[in-house]
Design a protein around this motif. Structure first.
Motif, PDB file in Angstrom:
ATOM      1  N   CYS A 185      20.371  -1.781 -64.944  1.00 18.46           N
ATOM      2  CA  CYS A 185      19.716  -2.116 -63.681  1.00 18.46           C
ATOM      3  C   CYS A 185      18.957  -0.949 -63.074  1.00 18.46           C
ATOM      4  O   CYS A 185      17.834  -1.119 -62.606  1.00 18.46           O
ATOM      5  N   ASP A 186      19.568   0.241 -63.034  1.00 19.96           N
ATOM      6  CA  ASP A 186      18.993   1.340 -62.270  1.00 19.96           C
ATOM      7  C   ASP A 186      19.376   2.678 -62.885  1.00 19.96           C
ATOM      8  O   ASP A 186      19.907   2.730 -64.007  1.00 19.96           O
ATOM      9  N   ALA A 187      19.142   3.767 -62.154  1.00 20.04           N
ATOM     10  CA  ALA A 187      19.440   5.104 -62.665  1.00 20.04           C
ATOM     11  C   ALA A 187      20.931   5.293 -62.921  1.00 20.04           C
ATOM     12  O   ALA A 187      21.334   5.925 -63.904  1.00 20.04           O
ATOM     13  N   ILE A 188      21.766   4.756 -62.047  1.00 20.16           N
ATOM     14  CA  ILE A 188      23.219   4.897 -62.220  1.00 20.16           C
ATOM     15  C   ILE A 188      23.675   4.187 -63.485  1.00 20.16           C
ATOM     16  O   ILE A 188      24.471   4.723 -64.277  1.00 20.16           O
ATOM     17  N   ASP A 189      23.197   2.981 -63.697  1.00 20.44           N
ATOM     18  CA  ASP A 189      23.528   2.230 -64.904  1.00 20.44           C
ATOM     19  C   ASP A 189      23.135   3.019 -66.154  1.00 20.44           C
ATOM     20  O   ASP A 189      23.900   3.093 -67.131  1.00 20.44           O
ATOM     21  N   ILE A 190      21.948   3.598 -66.139  1.00 18.00           N
ATOM     22  CA  ILE A 190      21.458   4.338 -67.309  1.00 18.00           C
ATOM     23  C   ILE A 190      22.300   5.584 -67.555  1.00 18.00           C
ATOM     24  O   ILE A 190      22.697   5.866 -68.691  1.00 18.00           O
ATOM     25  N   GLU A 191      22.577   6.334 -66.501  1.00 17.57           N
ATOM     26  CA  GLU A 191      23.382   7.552 -66.645  1.00 17.57           C
ATOM     27  C   GLU A 191      24.758   7.250 -67.237  1.00 17.57           C
ATOM     28  O   GLU A 191      25.247   7.976 -68.111  1.00 17.57           O
ATOM     29  N   GLN A 192      25.373   6.178 -66.768  1.00 11.23           N
ATOM     30  CA  GLN A 192      26.713   5.832 -67.245  1.00 11.23           C
ATOM     31  C   GLN A 192      26.675   5.145 -68.601  1.00 11.23           C
ATOM     32  O   GLN A 192      27.652   5.225 -69.368  1.00 11.23           O
ATOM     33  N   MET A 193      25.567   4.489 -68.895  1.00 16.15           N
ATOM     34  CA  MET A 193      25.408   3.805 -70.180  1.00 16.15           C
ATOM     35  C   MET A 193      25.398   4.787 -71.349  1.00 16.15           C
ATOM     36  O   MET A 193      25.952   4.489 -72.423  1.00 16.15           O
TER      37      MET A 193
END
Length: 336
Positions: free
Chosen positions: A163-171
């Motif tokens: 969805c967003d930057a947080i999702d990408i960082e944790q992904m």
């Protein structure tokens, strides 16, 4: 990365049809290159992680990894088939390649190479692709409107739409811990920060209920989760309660959570995705409901089964029904 690292765009941005146009709204908090920074952090702890691209390091934020680990960065030129074949070879030798390109070039141009050299052998290759769905105004040559359908159909392939930057960082660390091939959509550049308000944590294969509501359940992925949250807040003024279930992992699908939420009585179920209505999250959810014998009012918000126009993204999002304003009006019409 902490919330304090987010930056806020204060100047209105000119909306253009540029290939790398930002999807952030005016004044929306963003983080710069979350994928690139997360991969650099991963590379510090995992020496077998390598970065590979087909002449698109700068445009997939992989240039940050190249700067940090030049000896582990491979620029393969404009040859996506070669990129996938070489990544398979590295994986056979114990490396964990993170491969980047545009979603159209991976899923349409190099599909057979992913299928035969990576997926069939269940190799540990992570394919992370920018410009998913309708996130560029450059027309059908660059709009990956059908990428999820193609990758869902590939055996052994895990499919993710963050969805967003947080999702990408944790992904990034999550898919690195998963053994096997992964296809992940990528938002690059200045990426909106949305999920910090919802006590969110990415878990591979898990859907997350971000907010509850009595009248409508929106099941969404990718940027459409941002839009669904905007719609939910806007419809509060009309006393319409909108629940938002974020589904970052398209395959394997979290059928247990989807069925639990869909079985709650009295709610319209809407699936929202930045993808053609053919073969993506909407059809996956519909199949899940049908197979489980769950009968509910059901609607889809997604891109049409058509070649999409070129133009400015806000105009195109309105035209094809995936902007928050058009989506909100559609939902009000469906429950009227």
């Amino acid at each position: 990365m902490s919330k304090t690292n987010a930056t806020t765009n204060t100047k209105p941005k000119l909306k253009t049809s540029a290939m790398i146009a930002s999807i952030a709204g005016e004044g929306q908090a963003t983080r710069s290159a979350p994928f690139g920074h997360a991969l650099v952090e991963l590379g510090r702890h995992k020496q077998n992680v390598i970065g590979m691209t087909a002449d698109l390091g700068k445009y997939t934020d992989l240039h940050l990894f190249a700067q940090a680990f030049p000896e582990r960065y491979y620029q393969m030129g404009m040859a996506e088939q070669l990129l996938m074949g070489a990544a398979a070879g590295f994986a056979h030798e114990g490396a964990q390649p993170f491969v980047t390109t545009y979603a159209v070039f991976a899923t349409r141009r190099a599909y057979d190479f992913m299928h035969q050299t990576i997926a069939e052998d269940n190799l540990d290759v992570k394919i992370v692709c920018a410009l998913p769905g309708l996130t560029t105004g450059y027309g059908p040559s660059h709009q990956a409107a059908e990428d999820l359908a193609l990758m869902r159909a590939m055996p052994n392939m895990t499919v993710i739409d963050p969805c967003d930057a947080i999702d990408i960082e944790q992904m990034v660390p999550a898919i690195a811990a998963h053994k096997g091939p992964v296809y992940a959509r990528l938002l690059r550049g200045n990426v909106p920060v949305v999920l910090d308000e919802y006590d969110y944590k990415f878990e591979l294969g898990k859907a997350k209920l971000l907010r509850d509501g009595a009248e409508v359940l929106v099941i969404s992925s990718g940027i459409m989760t941002m839009r669904a949250l905007e719609v939910a807040k806007a419809l509060e003024a009309d006393r319409i309660g909108v629940a938002v279930l974020h589904v970052p992992t398209i395959k394997p699908l979290d059928t247990e959570t989807i069925l639990r939420e869909a079985r709650r009585k009295g709610r319209l179920v809407v699936v929202a995705e930045n993808h053609t209505v053919i073969g993506g999250l909407g059809e996956a959810v519909a199949t899940t409901l049908m197979q489980a014998g769950v009968s509910v009012p059901f609607r889809q918000v997604g891109l049409p089964d058509a070649f999409l126009d070129a133009g400015a993204l806000p105009t195109l999002h309105d035209r094809y029904g995936i902007s928050a304003s058009v989506m909100g009006e559609a939902i009000k019409g469906w429950i009227a």
